[in-house]
Design an enzyme around this catalytic site. Structure first.
Site, short mmCIF file in Angstrom:
data_model
loop_
_atom_site.label_atom_id
_atom_site.label_comp_id
_atom_site.label_asym_id
_atom_site.label_seq_id
_atom_site.Cartn_x
_atom_site.Cartn_y
_atom_site.Cartn_z
N GLY A 1 58.55 -23.00 6.93
CA GLY A 1 59.74 -22.80 6.12
C GLY A 1 61.02 -22.91 6.92
O GLY A 1 61.15 -23.73 7.83
N VAL A 2 61.94 -22.03 6.59
CA VAL A 2 63.26 -22.09 7.20
C VAL A 2 63.18 -21.76 8.70
O VAL A 2 63.90 -22.32 9.51
CB VAL A 2 64.24 -21.18 6.42
CG1 VAL A 2 64.01 -19.73 6.67
CG2 VAL A 2 65.66 -21.56 6.68
N ASP A 3 62.26 -20.90 9.06
CA ASP A 3 62.04 -20.51 10.45
C ASP A 3 61.67 -21.73 11.31
O ASP A 3 62.27 -21.97 12.37
CB ASP A 3 60.91 -19.48 10.47
CG ASP A 3 60.79 -18.74 11.78
OD1 ASP A 3 61.64 -18.95 12.66
OD2 ASP A 3 59.84 -17.96 11.91
N ASN B 1 59.60 -13.37 10.82
CA ASN B 1 58.50 -12.43 10.59
C ASN B 1 58.58 -11.34 11.66
O ASN B 1 59.31 -11.48 12.64
CB ASN B 1 57.15 -13.15 10.61
CG ASN B 1 56.97 -14.01 11.85
OD1 ASN B 1 57.01 -13.51 12.97
ND2 ASN B 1 56.84 -15.32 11.67
N ASP C 1 70.89 -27.47 3.69
CA ASP C 1 70.00 -27.17 4.80
C ASP C 1 70.73 -26.22 5.75
O ASP C 1 71.79 -26.55 6.29
CB ASP C 1 69.67 -28.48 5.50
CG ASP C 1 68.77 -28.29 6.71
OD1 ASP C 1 68.45 -27.14 7.07
OD2 ASP C 1 68.39 -29.32 7.29
N ILE C 2 70.17 -25.05 5.96
CA ILE C 2 70.87 -24.04 6.76
C ILE C 2 71.02 -24.45 8.22
O ILE C 2 71.96 -24.02 8.89
CB ILE C 2 70.19 -22.66 6.63
CG1 ILE C 2 71.19 -21.56 7.02
CG2 ILE C 2 68.90 -22.58 7.44
CD1 ILE C 2 70.87 -20.21 6.50
N VAL D 1 57.39 -18.35 1.48
CA VAL D 1 56.02 -17.91 1.76
C VAL D 1 55.83 -16.43 1.38
O VAL D 1 54.74 -16.03 0.95
CB VAL D 1 55.70 -18.11 3.26
CG1 VAL D 1 54.36 -17.52 3.64
CG2 VAL D 1 55.73 -19.60 3.60
N TYR D 2 56.88 -15.61 1.51
CA TYR D 2 56.77 -14.17 1.23
C TYR D 2 56.76 -13.83 -0.26
O TYR D 2 56.57 -12.67 -0.63
CB TYR D 2 57.86 -13.39 1.97
CG TYR D 2 57.56 -13.15 3.44
CD1 TYR D 2 56.44 -13.72 4.05
CD2 TYR D 2 58.37 -12.33 4.22
CE1 TYR D 2 56.16 -13.50 5.39
CE2 TYR D 2 58.09 -12.10 5.56
CZ TYR D 2 56.98 -12.69 6.14
OH TYR D 2 56.69 -12.45 7.46
N THR E 1 61.86 -15.47 -0.33
CA THR E 1 61.48 -16.15 -1.58
C THR E 1 60.63 -17.40 -1.37
O THR E 1 60.34 -18.12 -2.32
CB THR E 1 62.72 -16.53 -2.41
OG1 THR E 1 63.53 -17.44 -1.66
CG2 THR E 1 63.52 -15.31 -2.79
P1 ADP Z 1 60.02 -16.19 3.72
O1 ADP Z 1 58.81 -16.16 4.61
O2 ADP Z 1 61.02 -15.09 4.04
O3 ADP Z 1 59.67 -16.25 2.28
P2 ADP Z 1 60.56 -19.08 3.86
O4 ADP Z 1 61.13 -19.80 5.02
O5 ADP Z 1 59.17 -19.38 3.46
O6 ADP Z 1 60.81 -17.52 4.16
O7 ADP Z 1 61.49 -19.32 2.59
C1 ADP Z 1 62.74 -18.73 2.40
C2 ADP Z 1 63.63 -19.68 1.62
O8 ADP Z 1 64.18 -20.65 2.52
C3 ADP Z 1 62.92 -20.49 0.52
O9 ADP Z 1 63.75 -20.50 -0.63
C4 ADP Z 1 62.83 -21.88 1.15
O10 ADP Z 1 62.83 -22.88 0.14
C5 ADP Z 1 64.10 -21.94 1.93
N1 ADP Z 1 64.23 -22.96 2.98
C6 ADP Z 1 63.28 -23.67 3.63
N2 ADP Z 1 63.83 -24.52 4.53
C7 ADP Z 1 65.19 -24.34 4.46
C8 ADP Z 1 66.35 -24.89 5.11
N3 ADP Z 1 66.22 -25.83 6.04
N4 ADP Z 1 67.58 -24.44 4.76
C9 ADP Z 1 67.73 -23.47 3.82
N5 ADP Z 1 66.70 -22.91 3.18
C10 ADP Z 1 65.45 -23.33 3.48
#
Ligand code: ADP
Length: 180
Positions: A38-40, A30, A16-17, A126-127, A124
């Protein structure tokens, strides 16, 4: 998995980042720099409102670029918000824009005196960027940059889930095996 690039380290971990203790973590943002899913979403929840307040003041970041804010309550002092491309078919400049999002993040880190940073797999989720291709671009771009910029001592990819980790591990093995 860990490899050396000169005196620097390129590392892959599954995790988890938001929990990383690198000086900066990179957010998959975005263009509007508005909190998404997602990660955001995870980064903004963990880091608190200060991140979004600063991002709102900056207001906009074009695809392929990056901006920097505080890390708020995170362990990381900084969040670098990188905007990767939305994947259509790979023929709309996606590879160049994805490489650029990584490169611009690293440039910002260098400019800010940041020596360690953690990336998620940009674009990788939502995008929709296919992970195998995105992993190759991500690793190649980081490796090239770090070779020329030894001030960056550690780049850690924090991959969410075993399948993504595995894909990155294979891409890194391939890249290292290919020499250069
Ligand atoms: P994008 O809109 O750029 O595709 P996302 O957030 O939807 O960004 O996904 C980017 C990557 O981050 C995906 O592989 C997703 O599984 C991953 N991800 C989601 N939550 C976390 C987290 N807490 N730590 C690391 N990676 C994450």
């Amino acid at each position: 998995m860990q490899v050396k690039i000169g005196d620097s380290v390129l590392e892959l971990v599954e995790g988890d980042i938001t929990q990383q203790d690198t000086e900066a973590i990179v957010n998959a943002a975005n263009e509007q720099l508005r909190v998404g899913g997602g990660v955001d979403g995870a980064i903004n929840r963990a880091g608190g409102p200060q991140i979004q307040e600063e991002a709102r003041k900056i207001g906009y970041c074009p695809t392929g670029r990056a901006v920097i804010t505080t890390g708020g309550n995170l362990k990381a002092r900084w969040v670098i918000h990188a905007v990767g491309p939305i994947y259509k078919d790979g023929r709309h400049g996606e590879p160049e824009l994805l490489a650029s999002a990584y490169r611009e993040s690293l440039k910002l880190a260098s400019a800010q005196g940041i020596r360690s940073l953690a990336f998620p797999s940009l674009s990788t989720g939502v995008y929709g960027y296919p992970v195998t291709e995105a992993a190759r671009i991500a690793l190649k771009t980081v490796r090239e940059y770090v070779k020329e910029h030894p001030e960056i001592q550690l780049v850690r990819f924090v991959l969410f889930g075993q399948p993504t980790y595995q894909t990155f591990a294979e891409a890194l093995a391939e890249l290292q095996g290919g020499g250069g």
